[in-house]
Write a protein that holds these residues in place. Structure first.
Motif, PDB file in Angstrom:
ATOM      1  N   LEU A 168       5.884  66.055  57.315  1.00 51.64           N
ATOM      2  CA  LEU A 168       6.171  66.208  55.885  1.00 51.64           C
ATOM      3  C   LEU A 168       7.666  66.380  55.692  1.00 51.64           C
ATOM      4  N   GLU A 169       8.252  65.495  54.928  1.00 48.28           N
ATOM      5  CA  GLU A 169       9.675  65.597  54.553  1.00 48.28           C
ATOM      6  C   GLU A 169       9.719  65.638  53.032  1.00 48.28           C
ATOM      7  N   GLU A 170      10.390  66.633  52.477  1.00 46.39           N
ATOM      8  CA  GLU A 170      10.460  66.790  51.023  1.00 46.39           C
ATOM      9  C   GLU A 170      11.879  66.605  50.534  1.00 46.39           C
ATOM     10  N   HIS A 171      11.993  66.087  49.291  1.00 47.42           N
ATOM     11  CA  HIS A 171      13.303  65.945  48.665  1.00 47.42           C
ATOM     12  C   HIS A 171      13.191  66.481  47.251  1.00 47.42           C
ATOM     13  N   TRP A 172      13.894  67.575  46.952  1.00 51.55           N
ATOM     14  CA  TRP A 172      13.935  68.113  45.587  1.00 51.55           C
ATOM     15  C   TRP A 172      15.056  67.407  44.830  1.00 51.55           C
ATOM     16  N   LEU A 173      14.725  66.820  43.714  1.00 52.86           N
ATOM     17  CA  LEU A 173      15.696  66.030  42.953  1.00 52.86           C
ATOM     18  C   LEU A 173      16.749  66.942  42.334  1.00 52.86           C
ATOM     19  N   SER A 174      18.001  66.503  42.363  1.00 58.83           N
ATOM     20  CA  SER A 174      19.064  67.304  41.731  1.00 58.83           C
ATOM     21  C   SER A 174      18.887  67.292  40.216  1.00 58.83           C
ATOM     22  N   GLU A 175      18.425  66.148  39.682  1.00 57.76           N
ATOM     23  CA  GLU A 175      18.112  66.081  38.243  1.00 57.76           C
ATOM     24  C   GLU A 175      16.700  65.503  38.103  1.00 57.76           C
ATOM     25  N   GLN A 176      15.807  66.278  37.464  1.00 63.04           N
ATOM     26  CA  GLN A 176      14.425  65.803  37.399  1.00 63.04           C
ATOM     27  C   GLN A 176      14.316  64.542  36.551  1.00 63.04           C
ATOM     28  N   VAL A 180      -9.231  68.048  45.131  1.00 64.06           N
ATOM     29  CA  VAL A 180      -9.635  68.199  43.725  1.00 64.06           C
ATOM     30  C   VAL A 180      -8.378  68.616  42.985  1.00 64.06           C
ATOM     31  N   ALA A 181      -7.874  67.735  42.123  1.00 65.85           N
ATOM     32  CA  ALA A 181      -6.549  67.929  41.526  1.00 65.85           C
ATOM     33  C   ALA A 181      -6.637  68.216  40.026  1.00 65.85           C
ATOM     34  N   SER A 182      -5.631  68.948  39.541  1.00 66.43           N
ATOM     35  CA  SER A 182      -5.550  69.300  38.111  1.00 66.43           C
ATOM     36  C   SER A 182      -4.406  68.539  37.441  1.00 66.43           C
ATOM     37  N   VAL A 183      -4.510  68.447  36.139  1.00 64.02           N
ATOM     38  CA  VAL A 183      -3.494  67.751  35.350  1.00 64.02           C
ATOM     39  C   VAL A 183      -2.238  68.623  35.263  1.00 64.02           C
ATOM     40  N   ARG A 184      -1.086  68.009  35.421  1.00 72.42           N
ATOM     41  CA  ARG A 184       0.187  68.736  35.282  1.00 72.42           C
ATOM     42  C   ARG A 184       0.604  68.730  33.808  1.00 72.42           C
ATOM     43  N   PRO A 185       1.427  69.706  33.396  1.00 70.54           N
ATOM     44  CA  PRO A 185       1.865  69.762  31.999  1.00 70.54           C
ATOM     45  C   PRO A 185       2.576  68.465  31.580  1.00 70.54           C
ATOM     46  N   ALA A 186       2.345  68.036  30.356  1.00 69.61           N
ATOM     47  CA  ALA A 186       2.996  66.814  29.830  1.00 69.61           C
ATOM     48  C   ALA A 186       4.238  67.215  29.027  1.00 69.61           C
ATOM     49  N   PRO A 187       5.291  66.407  29.064  1.00 69.90           N
ATOM     50  CA  PRO A 187       5.446  65.195  29.869  1.00 69.90           C
ATOM     51  C   PRO A 187       5.667  65.566  31.330  1.00 69.90           C
ATOM     52  N   ILE A 188       5.056  64.780  32.223  1.00 67.02           N
ATOM     53  CA  ILE A 188       5.111  65.091  33.647  1.00 67.02           C
ATOM     54  C   ILE A 188       6.553  64.974  34.143  1.00 67.02           C
ATOM     55  N   ALA A 189       7.029  66.057  34.758  1.00 64.76           N
ATOM     56  CA  ALA A 189       8.385  66.075  35.319  1.00 64.76           C
ATOM     57  C   ALA A 189       8.305  65.741  36.805  1.00 64.76           C
ATOM     58  N   ILE A 190       9.191  64.869  37.233  1.00 66.83           N
ATOM     59  CA  ILE A 190       9.280  64.490  38.658  1.00 66.83           C
ATOM     60  C   ILE A 190      10.440  65.267  39.257  1.00 66.83           C
ATOM     61  N   ARG A 191      10.087  66.303  40.002  1.00 70.46           N
ATOM     62  CA  ARG A 191      11.119  67.175  40.593  1.00 70.46           C
ATOM     63  C   ARG A 191      11.151  67.058  42.123  1.00 70.46           C
ATOM     64  N   LEU A 192      10.053  66.600  42.684  1.00 69.55           N
ATOM     65  CA  LEU A 192       9.931  66.594  44.146  1.00 69.55           C
ATOM     66  C   LEU A 192       9.315  65.276  44.597  1.00 69.55           C
ATOM     67  N   MET A 193       9.905  64.720  45.652  1.00 70.13           N
ATOM     68  CA  MET A 193       9.285  63.567  46.296  1.00 70.13           C
ATOM     69  C   MET A 193       9.081  63.943  47.770  1.00 70.13           C
ATOM     70  N   GLU A 194       8.092  63.293  48.392  1.00 71.99           N
ATOM     71  CA  GLU A 194       7.829  63.618  49.792  1.00 71.99           C
ATOM     72  C   GLU A 194       7.489  62.355  50.568  1.00 71.99           C
ATOM     73  N   ARG A 195       7.556  62.462  51.875  1.00 78.34           N
ATOM     74  CA  ARG A 195       7.069  61.369  52.710  1.00 78.34           C
ATOM     75  C   ARG A 195       6.530  61.938  54.005  1.00 78.34           C
ATOM     76  N   HIS A 196       5.729  61.106  54.661  1.00 72.78           N
ATOM     77  CA  HIS A 196       5.066  61.524  55.898  1.00 72.78           C
ATOM     78  C   HIS A 196       5.540  60.604  57.028  1.00 72.78           C
ATOM     79  N   PRO A 197       6.521  61.069  57.816  1.00 70.11           N
ATOM     80  CA  PRO A 197       7.131  60.181  58.815  1.00 70.11           C
ATOM     81  C   PRO A 197       6.178  59.739  59.926  1.00 70.11           C
ATOM     82  N   LEU A 198       5.073  60.462  60.081  1.00 74.75           N
ATOM     83  CA  LEU A 198       4.196  60.135  61.218  1.00 74.75           C
ATOM     84  C   LEU A 198       2.899  59.455  60.810  1.00 74.75           C
ATOM     85  N   GLY A 199       2.688  59.279  59.528  1.00 71.25           N
ATOM     86  CA  GLY A 199       1.404  58.674  59.162  1.00 71.25           C
ATOM     87  C   GLY A 199       1.313  58.196  57.737  1.00 71.25           C
ATOM     88  N   SER A 200       0.405  57.220  57.562  1.00 72.60           N
ATOM     89  CA  SER A 200       0.094  56.739  56.201  1.00 72.60           C
ATOM     90  C   SER A 200      -0.765  57.798  55.507  1.00 72.60           C
TER      91      SER A 200
END
Ligand SMILES: NC(=O)N[C@@H](O)C(=O)O
Ligand code: NI
Length: 166
Positions: A148-156, A60-80
């Motif tokens: 879980l592998e995370e990447h914090w962006l140097s510039e959002q 159950v997810a909530s809305v993020r503040p607008a404009p939405i900032a992309i600061r973090l990306m992630e991936r799951h090496p072991l599964g979809s």
């Protein structure tokens, strides 16, 4: 700051990142003596690596503040990881080929009848919704191993205004 334009979510556009879970373009099977239709094989659930098992959960997810900032990306090496909206509301999907390369990012406007299944190792932003208390059925992996592998962006990055969904 780089602003990501938002494009309509289609199977073709999303193909490098995974599946779009929708009935459009899928010829249903008639089942249950004709009292139901089965839209079959809509996503490739890939969670068996290193002894993984299917995990069914409910977000159950909530809305993020607008404009939405992309600061973090992630991936799951072991599964979809599959997200299917349960409230019929439009939502947002942000993926990339390489989180360090802003030109590799893609942002999609998902309709309320569309889910996505991120392929194993697909870089994506954690769930982004446009309506508070949005419920999603999630199918991903449970089990040992680092999934879980995370990447914090140097510039959002910033999400642009949604283009009118086609
Ligand atoms: N943390 C979690 O289970 N969800 C994320 O992986 C996500 O993609 O939303
Ligand atoms: Ni995820």
């Amino acid at each position: 700051m780089v602003t990501l334009s938002i494009e309509p979510l289609t199977k073709q556009a999303f193909a490098p990142f995974g599946d779009v879970v929708e009935t459009e373009g899928n010829t249903p099977l008639s089942i249950n003596q004709g009292y139901a239709q089965r839209f079959n094989g809509l996503a490739n659930i890939d969670v068996a690596a290193e002894g993984g098992q299917v995990n069914i959960s409910w977000f159950v997810a909530s809305v993020r503040p607008a404009p939405i900032a992309i600061r973090l990306m992630e991936r799951h090496p072991l599964g979809s990881q599959m997200f299917m909206p349960l409230n019929g509301a439009d939502w947002l999907v942000v993926v990339c080929m390489d989180p360090a390369i802003s030109a590799s990012y893609r942002a999609f406007a998902a309709r309320g009848h569309q889910g996505v299944n991120y392929a194993r190792n697909c870089w994506h932003h954690p769930l982004l919704v446009l309506k508070d208390a949005s419920a999603f059925l999630v199918v991903d992996r449970k089990g040992d191993g680092a999934n879980l592998e995370e990447h914090w962006l140097s510039e959002q990055l910033q999400l642009g205004v949604q283009s009118a969904a086609s």
